[in-house]
Enzyme design. Structure first.
Site, PDB file in Angstrom:
ATOM      1  N   HIS A 251       1.003  -1.311   0.048  1.00 54.13           N
ATOM      2  CA  HIS A 251      -0.046  -0.020  -0.101  1.00 54.13           C
ATOM      3  C   HIS A 251       0.865   1.206  -0.051  1.00 54.13           C
ATOM      4  CE1 HIS A 251      -3.304  -2.921   0.979  1.00 54.13           C
ATOM      5  NE2 HIS A 251      -2.580  -3.140   2.139  1.00 54.13           N
TER       6      HIS A 251
ATOM      7  N   HIS B 244       5.330   6.785   6.783  1.00 49.23           N
ATOM      8  CA  HIS B 244       5.168   6.318   5.464  1.00 49.23           C
ATOM      9  C   HIS B 244       4.737   7.341   4.253  1.00 49.23           C
ATOM     10  CE1 HIS B 244       1.240   5.882   7.522  1.00 49.23           C
ATOM     11  NE2 HIS B 244       0.793   6.456   6.117  1.00 49.23           N
TER      12      HIS B 244
ATOM     13  N   HIS C 157       2.204   8.981   0.837  1.00 47.03           N
ATOM     14  CA  HIS C 157       0.942   8.866   0.032  1.00 47.03           C
ATOM     15  C   HIS C 157       1.455   9.723  -1.268  1.00 47.03           C
ATOM     16  CE1 HIS C 157      -1.597   6.765   2.895  1.00 47.03           C
ATOM     17  NE2 HIS C 157      -1.002   7.502   3.792  1.00 47.03           N
TER      18      HIS C 157
ATOM     19  N   GLU D  28      -3.221  13.334   0.953  1.00 48.59           N
ATOM     20  CA  GLU D  28      -4.523  12.753   1.554  1.00 48.59           C
ATOM     21  C   GLU D  28      -5.289  14.243   1.882  1.00 48.59           C
ATOM     22  OE1 GLU D  28      -3.868   9.445   4.016  1.00 48.59           O
ATOM     23  OE2 GLU D  28      -4.770   8.713   1.978  1.00 48.59           O
TER      24      GLU D  28
ATOM     25  N   HIS E 196       3.218  10.711   6.409  1.00 55.39           N
ATOM     26  CA  HIS E 196       2.716  10.468   8.075  1.00 55.39           C
ATOM     27  C   HIS E 196       3.581   9.726   8.826  1.00 55.39           C
ATOM     28  CE1 HIS E 196      -1.435  10.226   5.560  1.00 55.39           C
ATOM     29  NE2 HIS E 196      -1.214  11.519   6.164  1.00 55.39           N
TER      30      HIS E 196
ATOM     31  N   THR F  18      -6.342   6.317   7.587  1.00 50.37           N
ATOM     32  CA  THR F  18      -6.820   6.722   6.132  1.00 50.37           C
ATOM     33  C   THR F  18      -6.851   5.691   5.347  1.00 50.37           C
ATOM     34  OG1 THR F  18      -4.671   7.406   5.387  1.00 50.37           O
ATOM     35  CG2 THR F  18      -6.089   9.093   6.523  1.00 50.37           C
ATOM     36  N   THR F  19      -6.395   4.312   5.967  1.00 47.78           N
ATOM     37  CA  THR F  19      -6.793   3.031   5.134  1.00 47.78           C
ATOM     38  C   THR F  19      -7.544   1.982   6.127  1.00 47.78           C
ATOM     39  OG1 THR F  19      -4.760   1.729   6.105  1.00 47.78           O
ATOM     40  CG2 THR F  19      -4.450   3.301   4.257  1.00 47.78           C
TER      41      THR F  19
END
Ligand SMILES: COc1ccc(C[C@H]2SC(=S)NC2=O)c(OC)c1
Ligand SMILES: [Zn+2]
Length: 261
Positions: free
Chosen positions: A64, A94, A96, A106, A119, A199-200
């Site tokens: 992811h 991590h 995004h 995000e 994040h 957020t996942t």
């Protein structure tokens, strides 16, 4: 199969609610931040980051995102102050990001996306014994969000982008010791804060969000190295590039966003 989720047409954010009904909850993340509607709260103190004794352990592609994990067996690296009642332990960070030249963050600010969002995930080791336990508690996690905007090369991000070829495939992991994420901070620690969620999936509503107002600047070349990562494993015949691994903004549901100043 089962609770498999992703960012594609068949398994993306608009379908997550089927296996994770909390996706339609009342404190979901990310959100669109409207600076002029944020409440300036003078009681909000500064964010304090104590990362000097942090111990990164490895870097991994979990299918992811790309994640740098830390040894969180004690309070050696923590975030505190701001809206937080006690220190929260750094567990991992991590990113995004989007496709070339478009979107990727995000959180958005007045509807505008940044190229990427970092994040730094922390958990409340004072109240809870494990990350897992904290991750389901309303005051269990604190995530520091930092926007990345495209521009000049970032002088330290190469330490991460140079390692990405080692974790190209989902499920790959490699040693990544001695990295201190304080080199990824912008000059100002002014922030917005609000109560939200992972957020996942599993989308637990357990996150105190602290989103820094000032983005860091990274180059398109550095961003492109994230896009050579794959969502898929070495054994899979389909090779799907890892990009657009972001959830779009969710309804505010009456929540107030506060501003540090
Ligand atoms: C229950 O454990 C989880 C699940 C998912 C994530 C990653 C999500 S949460 C976030 S914020 N951004 C992300 O991509 C976790 O992060 C530590 C922890
Ligand atoms: Zn994240």
């Amino acid at each position: 199969t089962g609770n498999h989720w992703g960012y594609g047409k068949e398994d993306g954010p608009y379908l997550w609610h089927t296996n994770y009904p909390i996706a339609k909850g009342n404190r979901q993340s990310p959100i669109d931040i409207l600076p002029h509607e944020a409440l300036h709260d003078p009681s909000l103190g500064p964010i304090i980051l104590k990362y000097d004794r942090c111990t990164s352990s490895n870097i991994t592609n979990n299918g992811h995102s790309v994640v740098v994990e830390f040894d969180d067996s004690d309070d050696r690296s923590v975030i505190q102050g701001g809206p937080l009642d006690n220190p929260y332990r750094l567990k991992q960070f991590h990113f995004h990001w989007g496709g070339k030249g478009c979107c990727g963050s995000e959180h958005t600010v007045e509807g505008n996306s940044y190229a990427s969002e970092l994040h730094l995930v922390h958990w409340n080791g004072v109240k809870y014994k494990t990350f897992g336990e904290a991750s389901t508690a309303p005051d269990g996690l604190a995530v520091l969000g930092i926007f990345l905007e495209a521009g000049d090369d970032h002088r330290w991000l190469h330490m991460i982008t140079d390692a990405l070829y080692m974790v190209k495939f989902k499920g790959s992991v490699t040693n990544f010791k001695g990295f201190n994420p304080k080199c990824l901070l912008p000059s100002s620690l002014h922030y917005w804060t609000y109560l939200g969620s992972l957020t996942t999936p599993p989308l637990h509503e357990s996150v105190a969000w602290i989103v820094l107002k000032e983005p860091i600047v990274v180059s398109e070349k550095q961003l492109s190295k994230f896009r050579m990562l794959l969502f898929t494993g070495e054994e899979e015949d389909q090779r799907i590039r890892m990009e657009n691994n972001f959830r779009p903004p969710q309804p505010l549901q009456g929540r107030k966003v506060r501003s540090s100043n």
